[in-house]
Every structure is written in C-alpha cells, then in structure tokens.
Write a protein that holds these residues in place. Structure first.
Motif, PDB file in Angstrom:
ATOM      1  N   UNK A 153      44.993  65.672  60.744  1.00 19.44           N
ATOM      2  CA  UNK A 153      44.667  67.070  60.506  1.00 19.44           C
ATOM      3  C   UNK A 153      44.557  67.377  59.025  1.00 19.44           C
ATOM      4  N   UNK A 154      45.526  66.886  58.236  1.00 14.76           N
ATOM      5  CA  UNK A 154      45.536  67.239  56.818  1.00 14.76           C
ATOM      6  C   UNK A 154      46.381  66.254  56.034  1.00 14.76           C
ATOM      7  N   UNK A 155      46.068  66.155  54.745  1.00 20.42           N
ATOM      8  CA  UNK A 155      46.882  65.434  53.766  1.00 20.42           C
ATOM      9  C   UNK A 155      47.061  66.378  52.590  1.00 20.42           C
ATOM     10  N   UNK A 156      48.314  66.671  52.261  1.00 17.45           N
ATOM     11  CA  UNK A 156      48.569  67.623  51.190  1.00 17.45           C
ATOM     12  C   UNK A 156      49.886  67.288  50.503  1.00 17.45           C
ATOM     13  N   UNK A 157      50.023  67.668  49.233  1.00 16.95           N
ATOM     14  CA  UNK A 157      51.275  67.402  48.527  1.00 16.95           C
ATOM     15  C   UNK A 157      52.408  68.243  49.104  1.00 16.95           C
ATOM     16  N   UNK A 158      53.602  67.643  49.128  1.00 14.00           N
ATOM     17  CA  UNK A 158      54.814  68.346  49.553  1.00 14.00           C
ATOM     18  C   UNK A 158      55.844  68.202  48.437  1.00 14.00           C
ATOM     19  N   UNK A 159      55.443  68.591  47.252  1.00 16.33           N
ATOM     20  CA  UNK A 159      56.267  68.381  46.071  1.00 16.33           C
ATOM     21  C   UNK A 159      55.628  67.346  45.171  1.00 16.33           C
ATOM     22  N   UNK A 160      56.287  67.028  44.074  1.00 12.25           N
ATOM     23  CA  UNK A 160      55.698  66.145  43.071  1.00 12.25           C
ATOM     24  C   UNK A 160      55.697  64.675  43.465  1.00 12.25           C
ATOM     25  N   UNK A 161      56.512  64.267  44.450  1.00 11.99           N
ATOM     26  CA  UNK A 161      56.618  62.845  44.796  1.00 11.99           C
ATOM     27  C   UNK A 161      56.310  62.553  46.259  1.00 11.99           C
ATOM     28  N   UNK A 162      55.910  63.546  47.026  1.00 10.61           N
ATOM     29  CA  UNK A 162      55.702  63.368  48.463  1.00 10.61           C
ATOM     30  C   UNK A 162      54.300  63.830  48.835  1.00 10.61           C
ATOM     31  N   UNK A 163      53.631  63.033  49.668  1.00 12.45           N
ATOM     32  CA  UNK A 163      52.371  63.425  50.282  1.00 12.45           C
ATOM     33  C   UNK A 163      52.607  63.558  51.781  1.00 12.45           C
ATOM     34  N   UNK A 164      52.291  64.714  52.337  1.00 16.21           N
ATOM     35  CA  UNK A 164      52.506  64.972  53.757  1.00 16.21           C
ATOM     36  C   UNK A 164      51.212  64.757  54.533  1.00 16.21           C
ATOM     37  N   UNK A 165      51.288  63.876  55.545  1.00 13.97           N
ATOM     38  CA  UNK A 165      50.179  63.640  56.466  1.00 13.97           C
ATOM     39  C   UNK A 165      50.534  64.321  57.791  1.00 13.97           C
ATOM     40  N   UNK A 166      49.654  65.159  58.292  1.00 17.82           N
ATOM     41  CA  UNK A 166      49.889  65.846  59.558  1.00 17.82           C
ATOM     42  C   UNK A 166      48.870  65.379  60.581  1.00 17.82           C
ATOM     43  N   UNK A 182      51.526  66.694  66.200  1.00 19.35           N
ATOM     44  CA  UNK A 182      52.227  65.664  66.961  1.00 19.35           C
ATOM     45  C   UNK A 182      53.081  64.778  66.064  1.00 19.35           C
ATOM     46  N   UNK A 183      52.737  64.691  64.780  1.00 25.76           N
ATOM     47  CA  UNK A 183      53.440  63.790  63.872  1.00 25.76           C
ATOM     48  C   UNK A 183      53.324  64.296  62.444  1.00 25.76           C
ATOM     49  N   UNK A 184      54.461  64.308  61.754  1.00 23.16           N
ATOM     50  CA  UNK A 184      54.477  64.533  60.313  1.00 23.16           C
ATOM     51  C   UNK A 184      54.898  63.233  59.644  1.00 23.16           C
ATOM     52  N   UNK A 185      54.088  62.773  58.692  1.00 22.98           N
ATOM     53  CA  UNK A 185      54.425  61.604  57.887  1.00 22.98           C
ATOM     54  C   UNK A 185      54.585  62.044  56.441  1.00 22.98           C
ATOM     55  N   UNK A 186      55.688  61.627  55.831  1.00 19.66           N
ATOM     56  CA  UNK A 186      55.958  61.956  54.433  1.00 19.66           C
ATOM     57  C   UNK A 186      55.891  60.658  53.634  1.00 19.66           C
ATOM     58  N   UNK A 187      54.856  60.533  52.826  1.00 18.85           N
ATOM     59  CA  UNK A 187      54.587  59.300  52.086  1.00 18.85           C
ATOM     60  C   UNK A 187      55.150  59.398  50.671  1.00 18.85           C
ATOM     61  N   UNK A 188      55.797  58.307  50.220  1.00 22.52           N
ATOM     62  CA  UNK A 188      56.392  58.257  48.890  1.00 22.52           C
ATOM     63  C   UNK A 188      56.231  56.868  48.301  1.00 22.52           C
ATOM     64  N   UNK A 189      56.235  56.784  46.993  1.00 24.08           N
ATOM     65  CA  UNK A 189      56.261  55.493  46.310  1.00 24.08           C
ATOM     66  C   UNK A 189      57.719  55.123  46.055  1.00 24.08           C
ATOM     67  N   UNK A 190      58.191  53.974  46.532  1.00 21.71           N
ATOM     68  CA  UNK A 190      59.589  53.588  46.316  1.00 21.71           C
ATOM     69  C   UNK A 190      59.992  53.560  44.849  1.00 21.71           C
TER      70      UNK A 190
END
Length: 267
Positions: A45-58, A68-76
C-alpha cells in the motif's frame, strides 16, 4: 368418524396457517456478501518514513479494507536493540518511552508473567528453562543483531549481552520454514533480515493467521528475505512507534524489544 373429522379440520387449519405465513411473513434479511480478501498474497500500500531511522511498509490483502501487515525497516548500523523486562507488564502503549524510536512485544512468557524460554539481559542468562534447540532460534539483539539457528549453534556456546530464544523460524536461508499448518490462528509479531542485512520488525495487527500461512505470505512482500523468526504473538502483538503507526497489545507485556538510534544506546 369424529376422530376422522377432527384430523381433517386440523389438516386444513395447518395448511391455511402455512399459506398465510408464506404470503404475509416478511422475508428474512440476507446481507450482501462482503468483498472477499485474497489471502494468498500481500500487496504493498505505501512506503513512508516513520522517523529518522525507520521506513514503514504497509501491506494489505487484495480486496481487503484494513492493513494486513506493518513492516518497520531499519539499518542495523543505525539502531541499537535492547531487551527490557518488567514483571508488572504494562500494555505496549503504556510502556514508558525514553529515547526509543520503536518498542515491540518480545519473547514468550507464562501466565505468571515470567519469561518462558532462555533470555540474555545485560549479559546475564535469565528466563525460564530453555526450549528444545532443535525447534527454536535465538534472536541476538546486542551486539550485532542476528537470528541464530540453534540446530547448528548450541545454546551453551552462545555469548551475547541481549537476546532471547523463540520459535519457530518463519524463513530460513531465504525459504519458508514452516512445513505444516497447525490451523492455530492469531495476530503475529516477527523479526527478520533480508539478504542485504536490513533489519525488519513486523506485525499482523488485525488478521488472524497461522504460522504456516504467514511463512508462505512473507515472500509475496517482494523483500528478499534471509532469516525471519516468530516472536510472541496473539494478544501480545503490539508495537509503539512514536513517528509511525502504533498498535496496542490486548494484554500486559512483561518483556519488550526496545529500538534506539545507535548513538543513543546506553552503555
């Protein structure tokens, strides 16, 4: 003869009542069929920032109306993960935030709010009795976040500051790892890494899925997964993201995974 007449009149009366009911009784309301979701795959549905270090995939299911799913992507390399335990167990959205950029429910626990499996907290081995290592994995939170397949790494040889034992692996070496469908449905929480080493925390907030179904769905996100491990789910599923989408748990949570910016992690 009277018995025959009585039977006849009873038959006629029954027929008349039946005809009247057919003619004058209102028809039952049959609701229109709802739009059917295709639960064989996920669509972005969307990819958008969720703060300075997180990208939220919906994601949602095709034909669905709710995420149905929220994914929060981060660089370790940009974040630091810690385990925190609190016996009183607040709900996820009641956990106090300090400099956290994400807080998610953690590892399995018992009815007495005690950890059910092996945990590592500030370098100390805590928690309950270790699960069968042939069926579990360990999520190392610090240092160097990773998912460790314990079939190849004895628990006694693992050395870490923060982490926990969990089950099952949903994705192993890029492929779905749950081979049988138990039919047990629940909300879900998981942690994973893609082939590039990116870190993901995921929750299924509104739908009730089996672990087998979730394992099969993850590749349809188009993310090239390497390893994904299930975390505690069901009523425990919840995530607190100050600059993104938050979902509360249905029950108090005695241990959580805290995510901070790497420079903000306490020593």
């Amino acid at each position: 003869m009277r018995r025959i007449r009585r039977t006849f009149f009873l038959f006629v009366f029954t027929c008349l009542v039946g005809v009247a009911a057919f003619m004058f009784w209102p028809e039952p309301h049959i609701p229109e069929p709802e739009m059917q979701e295709d639960r064989s795959r996920l669509e972005l549905l969307s990819i958008e920032p969720a703060g300075s270090h997180i990208t939220q995939h919906t994601y949602q299911f095709p034909g669905g109306e709710r995420p149905a799913l929220y994914l929060y992507e981060m660089s370790p390399s940009e974040v630091a993960l810690d385990l925190e335990e609190r016996p009183e167990g607040p709900f996820i959205l009641q956990w106090p935030l300090a400099d956290d950029i994400l807080l998610v429910n953690g590892f399995y626990f018992t009815e007495t709010m005690a950890a059910a499996g092996r945990l590592w907290d500030e370098g100390e081995v805590t928690g309950g009795q270790a699960y069968d290592p042939e069926r579990t994995a360990v999520v190392r939170l610090h240092p160097n976040p990773a998912i460790i397949d314990t079939t190849n790494a004895p628990l006694e040889e693992l050395d870490m500051e923060e982490g926990g034992q969990t089950f099952p692996l949903l994705i192993k070496d890029g492929s779905p790892a749950v081979k049988e469908d138990s039919g047990r449905l629940a909300r879900r929480t998981f942690i994973g890494f893609d082939e590039e080493g990116q870190l993901y925390i995921g929750i299924v907030p509104h739908h009730y899925l089996s672990l087998y179904t979730l394992s099969q769905l993850l590749p349809t996100t188009k993310i090239r997964w390497n390893m994904v491990a299930n975390l505690d789910g069901g009523p425990s599923t919840g995530v607190f993201v100050p600059d993104g989408t938050s979902v509360d748990s249905f029950t108090p949570i005695p241990n959580v995974i805290r995510v901070r910016a790497a420079t903000e992690r306490g020593s």
